[in-house]
Design a protein around this motif. Structure first.
Motif, PDB file in Angstrom:
ATOM      1  N   ALA A 296      30.321  82.909  40.642  1.00 23.99           N
ATOM      2  CA  ALA A 296      30.985  82.545  41.908  1.00 23.99           C
ATOM      3  C   ALA A 296      32.076  81.496  41.669  1.00 23.99           C
ATOM      4  CB  ALA A 296      29.944  82.001  42.888  1.00 23.99           C
ATOM      5  N   ASN A 297      32.429  81.277  40.384  1.00 22.05           N
ATOM      6  CA  ASN A 297      33.395  80.229  40.026  1.00 22.05           C
ATOM      7  C   ASN A 297      33.017  78.880  40.615  1.00 22.05           C
ATOM      8  OD1 ASN A 297      35.114  81.859  38.486  1.00 22.05           O
ATOM      9  ND2 ASN A 297      35.997  82.709  40.379  1.00 22.05           N
ATOM     10  N   GLY A 298      31.743  78.628  40.660  1.00 26.44           N
ATOM     11  CA  GLY A 298      31.278  77.371  41.265  1.00 26.44           C
ATOM     12  C   GLY A 298      30.625  76.470  40.244  1.00 26.44           C
ATOM     13  N   ARG A 299      29.898  75.480  40.753  1.00 26.20           N
ATOM     14  CA  ARG A 299      29.210  74.530  39.862  1.00 26.20           C
ATOM     15  C   ARG A 299      27.786  74.306  40.321  1.00 26.20           C
ATOM     16  NH1 ARG A 299      31.707  68.863  38.519  1.00 26.20           N
ATOM     17  NH2 ARG A 299      29.767  68.723  37.352  1.00 26.20           N
ATOM     18  N   LEU A 300      26.936  74.080  39.332  1.00 25.75           N
ATOM     19  CA  LEU A 300      25.529  73.775  39.606  1.00 25.75           C
ATOM     20  C   LEU A 300      25.292  72.289  39.339  1.00 25.75           C
ATOM     21  CD1 LEU A 300      22.637  74.896  40.202  1.00 25.75           C
ATOM     22  CD2 LEU A 300      22.364  75.097  37.720  1.00 25.75           C
TER      23      LEU A 300
END
Ligand code: KG4
Ligand code: ZN
Length: 347
Positions: A296-300
Motif C-alpha cells: 500500500a506504499n505505506g509504513r508500519l
C-alpha cells in the motif's frame, strides 16, 4: 498559549503486570519499572484475579519508589499522576486507581484515569520516529482485537473487532492445548519456529466475507480437533507435530490479521498502520504486516518489545497527553472493567 511542561507518573495494574513509569513531556521517558506476576499465575494456567489484586497491592508502592529513584527525582517533582482506569480486572484496576488518586490528592496534583487500550495504541509514540495522525491501528492483546481509525488522541472509530476470543487469548488457549505454560503467546511463537511449513492448513476465519470483524474461536476448535486426530492413545503428540501445529496456527492468525489490515487501509484510504498490544511482539505478524503496508506504499509502526505488552510507560505517556490538554479526574475513583474506546473525549 504556551503549555507548561509536565512530569507524569504512570501506573498500570489492569491485569498481571505491575508497571510504573515516569514521563517528562520535554525529555521523554525518565524511568520505566515493571514487575510481572507470570510466575504466580503460571501454575494455574491463567490469571487468578484475586491473586493479581493482592500482588499489585504488594508491588505498586515499592515500584513507585524504584521509578522515582531511577528518574533521579522525588515525588514533589511530579506534576500529575496517570493510572489505568479500565478495561481490565476490577480488583486489579482498583489498586492502581486508589493509589494513583491518593497520591494525586496527597501531592495536590491532578490525576487522570487512562484507557488501557489507548495506552497500547499510543505506545509507538514513545519511539524515536513516531507515526503522525491519521492512521489505522491494529490492537491485539489478551483481551482485545480491534481495528481502529485514529484521527487524533481520543478520536477513535472502531472499524472491526473480535466477536469472540481475542487474538492473544487464542494464542494462550492454543498454548495450553499444546502443553505450554501460561502465557502461551510467546511460547507458541517459539515452538512455531521449529514447525515445518505446509504440514497443516488451518482456516482464516471470516476472511471470505466482507467486513473487518474477527472471530478466533472456530480456529481454536479446529486446532483442538487436529491435536486430537494426531495424538497417540495416551493423548500425546510427537514433538515435530506440536511444532507444525503451532506454526500452522500462528500462520492462520497472522494471515487473518493481515487480510483485515489490508482491507482497513483500503477502506479508509490511509497508508500508516500502527500495530500495538501484547501480540504485536510477534515477529511473524510484524513481518507479514510490513509486506501488507509495503504493497500500500505505506509504513508500519510498532513499539519496542517491552512496550508491546503491558507497561507503565504507555500509561504515563497517554495520561501526560491528556493532562497537557487540561483533562483530569473529578473526585471519584474511576475503575471500569468495561469501557469503550470510542467513548473517550477527544483532545
Ligand atoms: O497487551 P497485553 O500484555 O495484555 C493485555 O492487555 O491483554 O497482551 C498479552 C497477550 C497475551 O495473550 C500473550 O500471550 C500475547 O499478548 N503475546 C503474544 C506474544 N507476546 C505476548 N502473542 C503472540 N506472540 C507473542 N510474541
Ligand atoms: Zn494490555
Amino acid at each position: 498559549m504556551r503549555v507548561k511542561p509536565l512530569i507524569v507518573l504512570g501506573i498500570e495494574t489492569s491485569c498481571d503486570e505491575t508497571g510504573v513509569a515516569i514521563y517528562d513531556s520535554r525529555q521523554g521517558l525518565l524511568a520505566d519499572c515493571l514487575y510481572s506476576q507470570v510466575e504466580i499465575h503460571a501454575k494455574y494456567g491463567g490469571v487468578i484475579p484475586e491473586l493479581a489484586s493482592r500482588d499489585h497491592i504488594r508491588k505498586t508502592l515499592p515500584l513507585i519508589k524504584q521509578a522515582l529513584a531511577a528518574a533521579g527525582i522525588t515525588q514533589s517533582a511530579l506534576d500529575g499522576v496517570a493510572y489505568t482506569a479500565g478495561p481490565g480486572l476490577i480488583g486489579a484496576l482498583l489498586v492502581g486507581a486508589a493509589i494513583g488518586r491518593a497520591l494525586g490528592m496527597g501531592l495536590n496534583v491532578p490525576t487522570i484515569g487512562v484507557h488501557h487500550m489507548e495506552g497500547h495504541l499510543l505506545a509507538p509514540m514513545l519511539e524515536p520516529d513516531p507515526p503522525a495522525f491519521p492512521f489505522v491501528a491494529l490492537l491485539v492483546s489478551g483481551g482485545h482485537t480491534q481495528l481502529v481509525r485514529v484521527d487524533g488522541i481520543g478520536r477513535y472509530e472502531i472499524l472491526g473487532e473480535s466477536l469472540d476470543d481475542a487474538a492473544g487469548e487464542a494464542f494462550d488457549k492454543v498454548g495450553k492445548m499444546l502443553g505450554l505454560p501460561y502465557p502461551g503467546g510467546p511460547r507458541v511463537e517459539e515452538l512455531a519456529r521449529s514447525g515445518r511449513p505446509g504440514q497443516f492448513d488451518f482456516p482464516r476465519p471470516m476472511t471470505n466475507r466482507p467486513g473487518l470483524d474477527f472471530s478466533f474461536s472456530g480456529l481454536k476448535t479446529f486446532v483442538r480437533n487436529t491435536i486430537a486426530q494426531h495424538s497417540d492413545s495416551e493423548g500425546a503428540l510427537q514433538q515435530q507435530t506440536r511444532a507444525d501445529i503451532a506454526r500452522a496456527f500462528e500462520e492462520a492468525v497472522v494471515a487473518t490479521l493481515a487480510i483485515k489490515c489490508r482491507r482497513a487501509l483500503q477502506h479508509t484510504g490511509l497508508n500508516s498502520l500502527i500495530l500495538a498490544g501484547g501480540v504485536s511482539a510477534n515477529i511473524r505478524l510484524r513481518k507479514e504486516l510490513e509486506k501488507t503496508v509495503g504493497k500500500a506504499n505505506g509504513r508500519l509502526f510498532y513499539a519496542q518489545a517491552r512496550f508491546c505488552t503491558d507497561n507503565g510507560a504507555m500509561i504515563a505517556y497517554a495520561g501526560c497527553q491528556r493532562l497537557l490538554a487540561g483533562q483530569h479526574d473529578d473526585l471519584s475513583i474511576q475503575a471500569r472493567p468495561r469501557w469503550s474506546l470510542e467513548s473517550l473525549p477527544a483532545l
